[in-house]
Scaffold this motif. Structure first.
Motif, mmCIF file in Angstrom:
data_model
loop_
_atom_site.group_PDB
_atom_site.id
_atom_site.type_symbol
_atom_site.label_atom_id
_atom_site.label_comp_id
_atom_site.label_asym_id
_atom_site.label_seq_id
_atom_site.Cartn_x
_atom_site.Cartn_y
_atom_site.Cartn_z
ATOM 1 N N VAL A 87 4.156 -4.942 1.566
ATOM 2 C CA VAL A 87 3.668 -5.979 2.482
ATOM 3 C C VAL A 87 4.137 -7.357 2.008
ATOM 4 O O VAL A 87 4.716 -8.122 2.772
ATOM 5 C CB VAL A 87 2.129 -5.932 2.607
ATOM 6 N N ARG A 135 -6.123 -9.784 -2.462
ATOM 7 C CA ARG A 135 -6.393 -8.551 -3.228
ATOM 8 C C ARG A 135 -5.488 -8.452 -4.448
ATOM 9 O O ARG A 135 -5.874 -7.913 -5.487
ATOM 10 C CB ARG A 135 -6.173 -7.314 -2.342
ATOM 11 N N LYS A 142 -2.269 -12.097 4.312
ATOM 12 C CA LYS A 142 -3.181 -13.001 3.606
ATOM 13 C C LYS A 142 -4.189 -12.242 2.740
ATOM 14 O O LYS A 142 -4.360 -12.554 1.560
ATOM 15 C CB LYS A 142 -3.908 -13.909 4.619
ATOM 16 N N THR A 143 -4.857 -11.264 3.343
ATOM 17 C CA THR A 143 -5.843 -10.489 2.576
ATOM 18 C C THR A 143 -5.158 -9.726 1.454
ATOM 19 O O THR A 143 -5.686 -9.621 0.340
ATOM 20 C CB THR A 143 -6.612 -9.535 3.519
ATOM 21 N N ARG A 182 -0.661 -15.810 10.723
ATOM 22 C CA ARG A 182 -1.206 -14.987 11.795
ATOM 23 C C ARG A 182 -1.856 -13.725 11.241
ATOM 24 O O ARG A 182 -1.616 -13.337 10.104
ATOM 25 C CB ARG A 182 -0.083 -14.571 12.746
ATOM 26 N N ASN A 183 -2.605 -13.091 12.131
ATOM 27 C CA ASN A 183 -3.145 -11.768 11.920
ATOM 28 C C ASN A 183 -2.070 -10.817 11.366
ATOM 29 O O ASN A 183 -0.992 -10.736 11.943
ATOM 30 C CB ASN A 183 -3.562 -11.293 13.333
ATOM 31 N N GLU A 224 -13.864 -11.376 3.884
ATOM 32 C CA GLU A 224 -14.161 -11.707 5.271
ATOM 33 C C GLU A 224 -15.488 -11.080 5.717
ATOM 34 O O GLU A 224 -16.252 -11.692 6.444
ATOM 35 C CB GLU A 224 -13.005 -11.171 6.127
ATOM 36 N N GLN A 242 -6.661 -18.206 9.570
ATOM 37 C CA GLN A 242 -5.758 -18.157 10.723
ATOM 38 C C GLN A 242 -5.842 -19.489 11.453
ATOM 39 O O GLN A 242 -4.928 -19.846 12.197
ATOM 40 C CB GLN A 242 -6.205 -17.066 11.698
ATOM 41 N N GLU A 281 -10.893 -16.123 5.263
ATOM 42 C CA GLU A 281 -11.302 -16.503 6.624
ATOM 43 C C GLU A 281 -12.790 -16.815 6.739
ATOM 44 O O GLU A 281 -13.518 -16.163 7.494
ATOM 45 C CB GLU A 281 -10.861 -15.422 7.620
ATOM 46 N N TYR A 337 0.855 -1.180 0.000
ATOM 47 C CA TYR A 337 0.000 0.000 0.000
ATOM 48 C C TYR A 337 0.894 1.234 0.000
ATOM 49 O O TYR A 337 1.650 1.436 0.939
ATOM 50 C CB TYR A 337 -0.893 -0.008 1.241
ATOM 51 N N ALA A 339 -0.319 -11.044 8.644
ATOM 52 C CA ALA A 339 0.784 -11.686 7.902
ATOM 53 C C ALA A 339 0.792 -11.328 6.416
ATOM 54 O O ALA A 339 1.825 -11.486 5.752
ATOM 55 C CB ALA A 339 0.704 -13.204 8.064
HETATM 56 P P1 ATP Z 1 -5.914 -10.354 9.001
HETATM 57 O O1 ATP Z 1 -6.069 -11.676 9.610
HETATM 58 O O2 ATP Z 1 -5.865 -9.252 9.979
HETATM 59 O O3 ATP Z 1 -6.858 -10.094 7.860
HETATM 60 P P2 ATP Z 1 -3.871 -10.623 7.006
HETATM 61 O O4 ATP Z 1 -2.873 -11.719 7.059
HETATM 62 O O5 ATP Z 1 -4.983 -10.756 6.035
HETATM 63 O O6 ATP Z 1 -4.428 -10.369 8.436
HETATM 64 P P3 ATP Z 1 -3.329 -8.153 5.688
HETATM 65 O O7 ATP Z 1 -4.712 -7.626 5.903
HETATM 66 O O8 ATP Z 1 -2.958 -8.579 4.333
HETATM 67 O O9 ATP Z 1 -3.040 -9.326 6.705
HETATM 68 O O10 ATP Z 1 -2.318 -7.046 6.218
HETATM 69 C C1 ATP Z 1 -0.916 -7.155 6.066
HETATM 70 C C2 ATP Z 1 -0.255 -5.848 6.478
HETATM 71 O O11 ATP Z 1 -0.698 -4.820 5.595
HETATM 72 C C3 ATP Z 1 -0.597 -5.400 7.879
HETATM 73 O O12 ATP Z 1 0.578 -4.886 8.455
HETATM 74 C C4 ATP Z 1 -1.615 -4.307 7.677
HETATM 75 O O13 ATP Z 1 -1.521 -3.338 8.684
HETATM 76 C C5 ATP Z 1 -1.212 -3.734 6.328
HETATM 77 N N1 ATP Z 1 -2.380 -3.174 5.602
HETATM 78 C C6 ATP Z 1 -3.519 -3.839 5.305
HETATM 79 N N2 ATP Z 1 -4.373 -3.063 4.606
HETATM 80 C C7 ATP Z 1 -3.756 -1.873 4.477
HETATM 81 C C8 ATP Z 1 -4.118 -0.634 3.852
HETATM 82 N N3 ATP Z 1 -5.287 -0.480 3.221
HETATM 83 N N4 ATP Z 1 -3.214 0.378 3.905
HETATM 84 C C9 ATP Z 1 -2.035 0.225 4.546
HETATM 85 N N5 ATP Z 1 -1.635 -0.904 5.147
HETATM 86 C C10 ATP Z 1 -2.481 -1.942 5.122
#
Ligand code: ATP
Length: 239
Positions: A21, A50, A45-46, A40-41, A88, A196, A164, A16, A43
């Motif tokens: 990331v 995307r 994944k989302t 983990r939260n 999610e 997760q 998730e 971003y 990490a």
């Molecule tokens: P979760 O279980 O919380 O969904 P995740 O593994 O899906 O976790 P992501 O949502 O991909 O993780 O986030 C990965 C990193 O990117 C995190 O450090 C998060 O803070 C950052 N991040 C996510 N969305 C944005 C955004 N729109 N702008 C800036 N940073 C973001």
């Protein structure tokens, strides 16, 4: 050729703005597989989903679907090619009925996809059939998750990205959602399951990728991952 993966993510960096990331992230999925991406939260994944969907464009590397480079193609175009993201937060229309939610999803989809009609979706998802005339807002969390998955099938998806799907659901509903994932895979739909909860992955997935701080740190079958205490302990907090 027929041995090419359905989807491959090749050495992708994405994030971003100035924040990277995903770092040199690679994974691949063959047609008909259930593959998990577990971590983990936070990490990444989302962010990976995307990037596959084309909502985010990689700053390096590429996403290849059915042999075509789809990196950064917008979400409407990747959807038209047969990739569906079930986010999610599920994003169903609360004021429309279950049937209307499904009808809105009925827009063709990929030429290769064996899409479900609204009637077939209501046949397959028993809980939804019983509530076809009820407002989306009246559904439980598990039913909303099923409606979101059913919408992807009616929309003609042949690769479903599940973010998730069991998050926040009661244990007996988790089992229902897992049964649905197996049933759609039995219909030939390929699944990328983001979780997760490693137990859900071990039960459903053919192969698993473990993600930590934006990098794939492990890949293995469910039997291999289940036996790997170091990986389970270090990255997934399971002992
Ligand atoms: P979760 O279980 O919380 O969904 P995740 O593994 O899906 O976790 P992501 O949502 O991909 O993780 O986030 C990965 C990193 O990117 C995190 O450090 C998060 O803070 C950052 N991040 C996510 N969305 C944005 C955004 N729109 N702008 C800036 N940073 C973001």
């Amino acid at each position: 050729g027929t041995t090419d993966p359905l989807l491959s993510v090749d050495s992708v960096d994405a994030g971003y703005g100035e924040t990277t990331v995903l770092q040199d992230l690679s994974l691949s999925i063959d047609e008909g597989e259930i593959v998990s991406l577990v971590g983990r939260n936070g990490a990444g994944k989302t962010t990976t989903l995307r990037t596959i969907m084309g909502i985010l464009e990689p700053t390096s590397g590429r996403v290849v679907y059915r042999g075509d480079d789809v990196s950064g193609l917008d979400a409407t175009r990747t959807a038209a090619r047969g990739i569906a993201l079930v986010p999610e937060e599920r994003r169903i229309f609360p004021e429309l009925t279950v049937r209307e939610n499904l009808e809105l999803a009925d827009h063709g989809g990929a030429p290769e996809a064996d899409s479900l009609s609204v009637a077939e979706a209501l046949e397959m998802f028993e809980n939804l059939r019983e509530r076809a005339g009820n407002a989306g807002s009246s559904l439980s969390g598990g039913e909303q998750q099923m409606l979101a998955i059913a919408r992807a099938l009616v929309g003609g998806a042949d690769l479903v990205l599940l973010d998730e799907p069991t998050e926040g659901l009661a244990p007996y509903i988790v089992q229902d959602v897992m049964d649905i994932v197996e049933r759609l895979n039995d219909r030939g739909i390929t699944v990328l399951l983001v979780e997760q909860n490693v137990h859900v992955c071990l039960e459903l997935a053919d192969r698993n990728y473990v993600i930590n701080q934006g990098e794939i740190v492990y890949e293995g079958t469910s039997a291999e991952l289940e036996a790997n205490e170091e990986v389970l302990d270090r990255y997934l907090g399971v002992t």
